[in-house]
Design a protein around this motif. Structure first.
Motif, mmCIF file in Angstrom:
data_model
loop_
_atom_site.group_PDB
_atom_site.id
_atom_site.type_symbol
_atom_site.label_atom_id
_atom_site.label_comp_id
_atom_site.label_asym_id
_atom_site.label_seq_id
_atom_site.Cartn_x
_atom_site.Cartn_y
_atom_site.Cartn_z
ATOM 1 N N HIS A 1 0.837 -1.203 0.000
ATOM 2 C CA HIS A 1 0.000 0.000 0.000
ATOM 3 C C HIS A 1 0.871 1.252 0.000
ATOM 4 N N ASP A 2 0.346 2.329 -0.557
ATOM 5 C CA ASP A 2 1.093 3.590 -0.609
ATOM 6 C C ASP A 2 0.735 4.519 0.546
ATOM 7 N N HIS A 3 0.141 3.955 1.576
ATOM 8 C CA HIS A 3 -0.214 4.720 2.773
ATOM 9 C C HIS A 3 -0.076 3.787 3.978
ATOM 10 N N PRO A 4 0.129 4.343 5.160
ATOM 11 C CA PRO A 4 0.270 3.484 6.340
ATOM 12 C C PRO A 4 -0.987 2.637 6.563
ATOM 13 N N VAL A 5 -0.772 1.393 6.925
ATOM 14 C CA VAL A 5 -1.883 0.488 7.227
ATOM 15 C C VAL A 5 -1.602 -0.191 8.560
ATOM 16 N N ASN A 6 -2.631 -0.753 9.143
ATOM 17 C CA ASN A 6 -2.438 -1.515 10.378
ATOM 18 C C ASN A 6 -1.874 -2.876 10.014
ATOM 19 N N VAL A 7 -0.626 -3.094 10.363
ATOM 20 C CA VAL A 7 0.004 -4.384 10.078
ATOM 21 C C VAL A 7 0.168 -5.148 11.385
ATOM 22 N N PRO A 8 0.249 -6.461 11.287
ATOM 23 C CA PRO A 8 0.478 -7.249 12.501
ATOM 24 C C PRO A 8 1.828 -6.887 13.113
ATOM 25 N N GLY A 9 2.048 -7.312 14.326
ATOM 26 C CA GLY A 9 3.328 -7.071 14.980
ATOM 27 C C GLY A 9 4.442 -7.882 14.335
ATOM 28 N N GLU A 10 5.653 -7.608 14.760
ATOM 29 C CA GLU A 10 6.837 -8.261 14.206
ATOM 30 C C GLU A 10 6.756 -9.782 14.288
ATOM 31 N N LEU A 11 6.327 -10.298 15.411
ATOM 32 C CA LEU A 11 6.229 -11.749 15.592
ATOM 33 C C LEU A 11 5.247 -12.359 14.596
ATOM 34 N N GLU A 12 4.092 -11.737 14.443
ATOM 35 C CA GLU A 12 3.088 -12.240 13.513
ATOM 36 C C GLU A 12 3.589 -12.163 12.071
ATOM 37 N N LEU A 13 4.294 -11.080 11.724
ATOM 38 C CA LEU A 13 4.851 -10.958 10.378
ATOM 39 C C LEU A 13 5.872 -12.058 10.111
ATOM 40 N N ALA A 14 6.703 -12.340 11.090
ATOM 41 C CA ALA A 14 7.712 -13.395 10.940
ATOM 42 C C ALA A 14 7.054 -14.760 10.799
ATOM 43 N N GLN A 15 6.080 -15.035 11.647
ATOM 44 C CA GLN A 15 5.401 -16.337 11.606
ATOM 45 C C GLN A 15 4.630 -16.549 10.307
ATOM 46 N N SER A 16 4.099 -15.485 9.746
ATOM 47 C CA SER A 16 3.330 -15.600 8.504
ATOM 48 C C SER A 16 4.225 -15.578 7.272
ATOM 49 N N GLY A 17 5.526 -15.328 7.464
ATOM 50 C CA GLY A 17 6.450 -15.306 6.337
ATOM 51 C C GLY A 17 6.456 -14.001 5.562
ATOM 52 N N LEU A 18 5.897 -12.942 6.131
ATOM 53 C CA LEU A 18 5.848 -11.667 5.419
ATOM 54 C C LEU A 18 7.131 -10.850 5.531
ATOM 55 N N LEU A 19 7.917 -11.041 6.590
ATOM 56 C CA LEU A 19 9.178 -10.301 6.686
ATOM 57 C C LEU A 19 10.088 -10.759 5.548
ATOM 58 N N GLY A 20 10.472 -9.843 4.694
ATOM 59 C CA GLY A 20 11.334 -10.186 3.571
ATOM 60 C C GLY A 20 10.650 -10.960 2.461
ATOM 61 N N SER A 21 9.314 -10.980 2.452
ATOM 62 C CA SER A 21 8.588 -11.804 1.486
ATOM 63 C C SER A 21 8.777 -11.342 0.043
ATOM 64 N N TYR A 22 8.886 -10.052 -0.188
ATOM 65 C CA TYR A 22 9.104 -9.565 -1.555
ATOM 66 C C TYR A 22 10.461 -10.048 -2.054
ATOM 67 N N ARG A 23 11.459 -9.947 -1.211
ATOM 68 C CA ARG A 23 12.813 -10.401 -1.549
ATOM 69 C C ARG A 23 12.807 -11.889 -1.895
ATOM 70 N N GLU A 24 12.050 -12.654 -1.143
ATOM 71 C CA GLU A 24 11.954 -14.086 -1.417
ATOM 72 C C GLU A 24 11.276 -14.347 -2.757
ATOM 73 N N GLN A 25 10.204 -13.607 -3.046
ATOM 74 C CA GLN A 25 9.466 -13.815 -4.293
ATOM 75 C C GLN A 25 10.312 -13.535 -5.528
ATOM 76 N N VAL A 26 11.188 -12.550 -5.463
ATOM 77 C CA VAL A 26 12.030 -12.259 -6.620
ATOM 78 C C VAL A 26 13.297 -13.097 -6.639
ATOM 79 N N GLY A 27 13.500 -13.879 -5.584
ATOM 80 C CA GLY A 27 14.616 -14.817 -5.580
ATOM 81 C C GLY A 27 15.929 -14.256 -5.094
ATOM 82 N N TRP A 28 15.900 -13.141 -4.374
ATOM 83 C CA TRP A 28 17.133 -12.578 -3.833
ATOM 84 C C TRP A 28 17.458 -13.266 -2.522
ATOM 85 N N GLY A 29 18.683 -13.658 -2.364
ATOM 86 C CA GLY A 29 19.129 -14.282 -1.126
ATOM 87 C C GLY A 29 19.643 -15.685 -1.377
ATOM 88 N N ARG A 30 20.557 -16.087 -0.561
ATOM 89 C CA ARG A 30 21.183 -17.394 -0.683
ATOM 90 C C ARG A 30 20.154 -18.521 -0.669
#
Length: 114
Positions: free
Chosen positions: A61-90
């Motif tokens: 989104h191009d505006h602030p939204v209510n996102v889950p906390g850090e723990l929830e983002l990590a558990q859901s796989g959203l932290l770094g998810s764009y990077r994973e989708q494009v294949g960046w990273g070992r």
């Protein structure tokens, strides 16, 4: 828009600070990036792409939204998810390698007479 810098994952490398075209981040005295000018974020995902430890979450989104906390983002796989989708990273495969148009093009290149 940049929403989260994970305090548990961040290694204070400064990559996100360096690559941000609109200088959204400031460095804290500890070296950890701080989202200082969120409204200036262009949602380009550069910070998330260059983070070597998947410590950032950029919302599409191009505006602030209510996102889950850090723990929830990590558990859901959203932290770094764009990077994973494009294949960046070992150990990751580039996302384009699975694109149907790309696969068709590659097959055509292998066909005699093309």
């Amino acid at each position: 828009m940049i929403e989260v810098v994970s305090s548990s994952r961040c290694i204070s490398c400064g990559q996100c600070v360096s690559v941000c075209p609109t200088r959204v981040f400031d460095e804290s005295p500890s070296g950890m990036p701080v989202i200082a000018r969120q409204d200036d974020c262009q949602t380009c995902f550069m910070c998330e792409l260059y983070c070597p430890v998947d410590a950032l979450y950029v919302s599409p989104h191009d505006h602030p939204v209510n996102v889950p906390g850090e723990l929830e983002l990590a558990q859901s796989g959203l932290l770094g998810s764009y990077r994973e989708q494009v294949g960046w990273g070992r150990g990751r495969s580039p996302g384009a390698a699975n694109d149907k148009s790309y696969l068709m093009f590659r097959a055509m290149q292998k066909t005699p007479g093309h």
